[in-house]
Design an enzyme around this catalytic site. Structure first.
Site, PDB file in Angstrom:
ATOM      1  N   HIS A   1      38.945  50.751  37.772  1.00 24.55           N
ATOM      2  CA  HIS A   1      37.713  50.674  36.999  1.00 24.55           C
ATOM      3  C   HIS A   1      37.878  51.592  35.795  1.00 24.55           C
ATOM      4  CE1 HIS A   1      35.561  48.245  39.856  1.00 24.55           C
ATOM      5  NE2 HIS A   1      35.767  49.109  40.839  1.00 24.55           N
TER       6      HIS A   1
ATOM      7  N   CYS B   1      38.072  47.817  32.693  1.00 20.19           N
ATOM      8  CA  CYS B   1      36.990  47.689  31.720  1.00 20.19           C
ATOM      9  C   CYS B   1      37.133  48.776  30.664  1.00 20.19           C
ATOM     10  CB  CYS B   1      35.635  47.821  32.409  1.00 20.19           C
ATOM     11  SG  CYS B   1      35.221  46.420  33.479  1.00 20.19           S
TER      12      CYS B   1
END
Length: 257
Positions: free
Chosen positions: A93, A136
């Site tokens: 992430h 991301c």
């Protein structure tokens, strides 16, 4: 009176020497990232096909991201034969400029990129260093825009600024950050996507292109971008678009096969 101009000359193609060892390190946070194991399997197949010595580590903490890169740098510098190229794959992430470790703490991407630069990794000076980042880079979502007719995206670039530089030829030294390629799964500020069962479209497309297509690595990234730009991701019932971002300081052509 118009000045005479000679015909443009084709560029001479200079390639990186890939006859030496090829080393790869993959660091992947699998916690709360369903589908990441599928991506790791695809990467392992790709590295095996392209004859890389591949190491894969799962669920590093933020600190371990740095420690694993440091250990990789030492491995490269102590390799018994010349090293031609290094790949680093980072999957987690993330936010703008940050990756989240298994311990939920953040590590700066810039700190990770520093480890293998021309200053810190002697064996890779002037050698290609490729970073693949599946994470991301923000919270924005791209719904896409329709092309009209034969409309194509493009633009002109201008070179300008107030700085004055004196250039001279000095082939005996190179800048600290040359010979590096960063391939991000999405553009800065935007989300990246991953399927719980099929893995991420980015990693699956990248590994497929790198195995089945031939060309310089920048040509291959253009093909990856084209394929991803033509696909659609459904998120919360809404279609989304995503495309990779490539940043290069490569000085030569890099061919993997």
């Amino acid at each position: 009176m118009e000045s005479e101009m000679s015909d443009p000359q084709p560029l001479q193609e200079e390639r990186y020497d890939m006859s030496g060892a090829r080393l790869a390190l993959t660091l992947c946070v699998t916690k709360a990232r369903e589908g990441s194991e599928v991506d790791m399997e695809a990467l392992e197949r790709m590295f095996r096909y392209l004859k890389f010595e591949s190491t894969m580590k799962r669920d590093p903490t933020a600190q371990q991201f740095l420690e694993e890169l440091d250990e990789f740098q030492q491995t490269i510098d102590n390799w018994e034969e010349p090293v031609s190229c290094a790949f680093v794959v980072l999957m987690a992430h993330g936010e703008e400029g940050l990756l989240k470790g298994e311990d939920e703490k953040m590590v700066r991407l810039e700190d990770l990129f520093e480890v293998l630069n021309n200053k810190n990794c002697k064996a890779l000076r002037g050698k290609p260093k490729v970073y693949i980042i599946q994470a991301c880079r923000g919270e924005h979502r791209d719904p896409g825009e329709e092309l009209r007719g034969n409309e194509e995206l493009g633009g002109d670039e201008e070179l300008g600024g107030d700085e004055v530089a004196v250039l001279k030829n000095n082939p005996q030294s190179i800048p600290t950050y040359t010979d590096t390629l960063h391939i991000y799964s999405t553009v800065e500020g935007y989300l990246s996507y991953r399927h719980d069962e099929k893995g991420s479209g980015f990693i699956q497309t990248l590994t497929d292109v790198f195995i089945h297509k031939k060309g310089s690595i920048l040509e291959l990234t253009e093909e990856i971008t084209r394929l991803m730009a033509n696909t659609e991701v459904m998120q919360e019932g809404k279609p989304r678009k995503v495309n990779p971002e490539v940043q290069s300081t490569l000085r030569k052509k890099l061919y993997l096969q």
